[in-house]
Design an enzyme around this catalytic site. Structure first.
Site, short mmCIF file in Angstrom:
data_model
loop_
_atom_site.label_atom_id
_atom_site.label_comp_id
_atom_site.label_asym_id
_atom_site.label_seq_id
_atom_site.Cartn_x
_atom_site.Cartn_y
_atom_site.Cartn_z
N ASP A 369 0.82 -1.37 0.03
CA ASP A 369 0.11 -0.01 0.16
C ASP A 369 0.99 1.31 0.08
O ASP A 369 2.05 1.14 0.68
CB ASP A 369 -0.92 0.00 1.35
CG ASP A 369 -1.84 1.05 1.26
OD1 ASP A 369 -2.00 2.04 0.39
OD2 ASP A 369 -2.72 1.04 2.15
N ARG A 445 -11.70 2.80 8.32
CA ARG A 445 -10.30 3.18 7.70
C ARG A 445 -10.25 4.10 6.75
O ARG A 445 -9.98 4.10 5.63
CB ARG A 445 -9.78 1.92 7.04
CG ARG A 445 -8.32 1.87 7.42
CD ARG A 445 -7.47 0.73 6.45
NE ARG A 445 -6.18 0.68 6.58
CZ ARG A 445 -5.23 0.24 5.77
NH1 ARG A 445 -5.44 0.03 4.67
NH2 ARG A 445 -3.96 0.16 6.03
N LYS A 478 -1.10 -8.29 -5.23
CA LYS A 478 -1.93 -8.36 -4.04
C LYS A 478 -3.23 -7.82 -3.90
O LYS A 478 -3.26 -6.42 -4.04
CB LYS A 478 -0.79 -8.15 -2.84
CG LYS A 478 -1.74 -8.21 -1.19
CD LYS A 478 -0.42 -7.86 -0.47
CE LYS A 478 -1.11 -7.90 1.27
NZ LYS A 478 -0.11 -7.30 2.31
N ASP A 480 -6.13 -6.47 -2.12
CA ASP A 480 -6.71 -6.37 -0.65
C ASP A 480 -8.10 -5.74 -0.63
O ASP A 480 -8.60 -5.32 -1.80
CB ASP A 480 -5.71 -5.14 -0.17
CG ASP A 480 -5.53 -5.23 1.61
OD1 ASP A 480 -6.26 -6.26 2.12
OD2 ASP A 480 -4.70 -4.83 1.96
N CYS A 528 -6.30 -11.03 -0.04
CA CYS A 528 -6.04 -10.42 1.24
C CYS A 528 -7.21 -9.65 1.53
O CYS A 528 -8.04 -9.00 0.74
CB CYS A 528 -4.96 -9.34 1.11
SG CYS A 528 -4.30 -8.51 2.63
N ASP A 550 -3.06 -10.68 9.34
CA ASP A 550 -2.01 -9.55 9.59
C ASP A 550 -1.33 -9.89 10.79
O ASP A 550 -0.29 -9.16 11.10
CB ASP A 550 -2.87 -8.28 9.87
CG ASP A 550 -3.30 -7.59 8.60
OD1 ASP A 550 -2.62 -7.94 7.46
OD2 ASP A 550 -3.86 -6.69 8.66
#
Ligand code: DGJ
Length: 732
Positions: A369, A445, A478, A480, A528, A550
């Site tokens: 990220d 978030r 990846k 997410d 993920c 995580d």
């Protein structure tokens, strides 16, 4: 041929190598379950049926006389069910909730023919198991012209059975589905425990085992994601069933949105299992002629305990679910920068992390990220899949060139389903974010979810993600997903159809995955979701491995990986060695322990490698080399869980090659004991009469000795220690 139809008794036998599933069409045309278990002969099983009903039994119209005959019963409530329906005397959990324009909710779904297909079709718009001869049983209500097709596939080697239902509106008016489960399955008694995999962020897939009881035991998610709180799986295990003994039935749903699986103890002694798409906050309008496909559920029977059930799921998912383009290939060994840098990096820092692992055998650098948009923390940037050239001065080009020049592949993080309010995408299209016009959205978030139920939203995402993947030499992604839906509502959709949202989100997600995965055949995909919050079979269809949690602490990982292995093969679990003290738990464990536990999956490293000492670098080179030597066992071997960390001070995974010529046992001791117990650790899955050389002991033992006597493990002093043993068959 795996499917046999016995005309005379109208009985279907689905046969695997060691397993039979049998049901028949009874006197009233109802699909009545007979048996699922160890392989049997194709005998007439109708003599095992229950006889007589009790006072208050609702008799099927026109069947009163039959009910009065000794040895026969004629109530839907009493038949072991292949598909339970509501309104005609069955008071158990129905699989289908139906309503037509008259307001009637009654259907009676009876046999209307069948066909056997050479190849299993996928459910429309959804992932599922690949291939296999398939029985399609047609059921129909003669009054409403509402119909249901039940699909059955059995796989020879594992005996797992794949089931789903397709509901069809063959009438000339629209009807509404208020429930559309995938299957019903019945067992003739209740002497079971129910096993499920509950959890939370950083504590995914723990194991809970409770006694089956009267009433409904339910596992579910209402999050429009399969969730960390409860995995879409349940098992019924005989009270005496353990790791390697006893009967177990597992049910694993191939679905990524809100779901429910239920086990109901009824009739003073039967167990009915049903479920599929979550019916809370669900309804679906079926126009005339339309069908509604439900997700597949995979049933695994084992007479060899939970271990046998898990091995069946593992084999079935490796052979029939995961994309064959990846499944038989070694996995990338990655260095991921997330825990090493979080958002705080520039191109130089990334290149130095990559350079620091040169020559270690790590073969892929994954940039996590923070590389795009205005993304310096989690408050902004999601949705803008354009490189942040303030942070990465030479764009992605320089970093990728550097990584490639070190002989490594380059991987990149995306969170395609999300948008920040502070993003160009949101400023241009605020309605692309899921929400209600008159209500503030919950943030999670600092981000919102994009409305994947809308094609134009999906098109925008596909274009922007594929552009980055096509313009750069990216060989790993990846994917997410870091929040759950709130205010679920789709701008522009008919108010009557808003409760279709959660399932339409799943269909949108699958479409997105299809279009991005298929457009990038050279890219390896990892799933993920805030760790492992969407670790489910549907995601595995697209992404051959998923970030397991995580929580990268080795101690915590023994529990998480143990629980995850109930259903999912080790090859699907992405596991990284990270720094100590661990960022999630604050615990310090040795480099050996961290690697030994992380190597029980698709392994990698996730820490600031520029801080490595020369000795650490040498150690990593050795660890990666060791991993490669045993990788075939991790990726394709049989798993035996020899020590249960939920119940003891130890964790043990034994991995055995399919030909039983090679094996590895990893043991872990949580807390050291002075003058400790005399525990011996037994091996499993070996050939009893074969000699196995154990290099760590420089000794050879018969398989029977290793499996019955066991080994004394020489754990190092201190807590959280591991020991591994290797077994090499001699002259086998
Ligand atoms: C959650 C993931 O689980 C982490 O591995 C990392 O990718 C972060 N998201 C990045 O935001």
């Amino acid at each position: 041929m795996a499917i046999f139809f016995q005309e005379e008794q109208k009985t279907f036998y689905l046969e695997g190598k060691d397993v039979t599933y049998a049901f028949f069409i009874n006197e009233v045309g109802y699909a009545e379950h007979l048996y699922y278990g160890k392989k049997i002969g194709r005998d007439d099983l109708t003599c095992i049926r229950k006889s007589g009903g009790g006072s208050g039994t609702s008799i099927i119209p026109g069947r009163m006389e039959m009910w009065l005959q000794p040895g026969f019963y004629a109530s839907y409530h009493d038949f072991p069910s292949e598909l339970s329906f509501f309104g005609t005397g069955d008071y158990r959990e129905p699989a289908v909730g139906y309503q037509d324009k008259t307001g009637s909710r009654v259907v009676e779904l009876l046999y209307d023919g069948h066909e056997i297909l050479a190849e299993k079709p996928l459910p429309a718009g959804m992932p599922g198991m690949r291939g296999g001869e398939t029985l399609v049983l047609h059921l129909k209500d003669s009054i409403t012209a509402f119909a249901c097709d039940l699909y059955y596939t059995i796989y020879e080697e594992t005996g797992v059975v794949v089931r789903r239902a397709v509901y069809r509106n063959l009438s000339t008016d629209a009807v509404r589905l208020n429930r559309a489960y995938s299957f019903t399955f019945t067992l003739p008694d209740m002497d079971y425990d129910v096993l499920s995999l509950p959890g939370a962020w950083a504590r995914e897939r723990a194991i809970e085992r409770i006694p089956m009881h009267h009433g409904v035991v339910s596992v579910d998610s209402k999050r429009t994601s399969s969730s960390a709180t409860m995995n879409p799986f349940l098992a019924l295990a005989r009270k005496n069933a353990g790791e390697e003994t006893g009967d177990v039935y597992g049910f694993s749903l191939i679905y990524s949105s809100s779901y429910v699986l239920k086990a109901e103890g009824v009739n003073g002694g039967t167990t009915l299992v049903t479920g599929g798409i979550q019916d809370f906050d669900f309804s679906w309008t079926l126009e005339p002629g339309e069908g509604f496909d439900t997700p597949e559920v995979v049933l695994a029977y084992s007479d060899r305990g939970l271990g046998g059930m898990s091995r069946s799921f593992h084999d079935a998912y490796r052979d029939h679910l995961i994309n064959p383009r990846y499944v038989k290939k070694p996995r990338p060994v990655v260095i991921n920068n997330w825990e090493g840098t979080y958002f705080n990096f520039d191109a130089e820092k990334l290149m130095s992390i990559a350079k620091a692992v040169e020559g270690t055998g790590i073969d892929t650098f994954v940039l996590d990220d923070g590389w795009f948009g205005k993304r310096d923390d989690d408050t902004s940037g999601l949705g803008d899949w354009v490189v942040n050239t303030k942070k990465l001065k030479g764009g992605l080009t320089d970093v990728i060139a550097c990584v490639n020049s070190l002989g490594m592949k380059f991987g990149l993080w995306f969170e395609p389903e999300m948008v920040n309010e502070d993003s160009d995408l949101f400023r241009a299209h605020p309605d692309y974010a899921i929400g209600l016009p008159n209500r503030a959205r919950c943030r999670s978030r600092y981000q919102y979810m994009l409305d994947l139920t809308r094609k134009e939203v999906r098109d925008t995402i596909v274009d922007s993600v594929n552009r980055v993947l096509h313009e750069n030499n990216i060989e790993y992604v990846k994917w997410d997903y870091n929040r759950n839906v709130t205010e679920s509502f789709s701008f522009g959709r008919d108010p009557q159809r808003q409760a279709e949202f959660a399932h339409r989100y799943a269909l949108g997600l699958y479409d997105l995955c299809e279009r991005i995965v298929n457009a990038n055949p050279n890219v390896f995909f990892e799933g993920c979701s805030s760790g492992g919050a969407r670790f489910d079979p549907a995601m595995l269809y697209y992404f051959p491995q998923i970030w397991t949690s995580d929580n990268t602490d080795a101690e915590a990982r023994t529990l998480i990986q143990y629980g995850t292995s109930m259903v999912y093969p080790l090859s699907t679990m992405s596991c990284h060695v990270s720094a100590v003290p661990n960022h999630q738990t604050g615990r310090t464990t040795s480099m050996e322990t961290r690697a030994d536990i992380a190597h029980l999956g698709a392994t990698g490293y996730e820490l600031d490698t520029t801080k490595f000492t020369t000795e650490e670098k040498v150690k990593i080179r050795e660890q990666v080399a060791q991993y490669h030597q045993m990788e075939d066992l991790v990726l394709y071997g049989d798993l035996y869980r020899t020590e249960n960390p939920f119940e003891s001070n130890y964790f043990g995974f034994m991995l055995v090659a399919k030909d039983q010529k090679k094996a590895m046992l990893t043991l872990y001791q949580r807390v050291t004991k002075c003058n400790g117990d005399l525990k011996l650790f037994k091996a499993a899955g070996l050939l009893p009469d074969t000699d196995y050389f154990v290099p760590e002991l420089n000794r050879t033992f018969k398989g029977s000795t290793l499996m019955n006597v066991g080994l004394r493990a020489a754990f190092a002093r201190g807590d959280f220690a591991t020991v591994t043993y290797h077994f090499v068959a001699q002259n086998a």
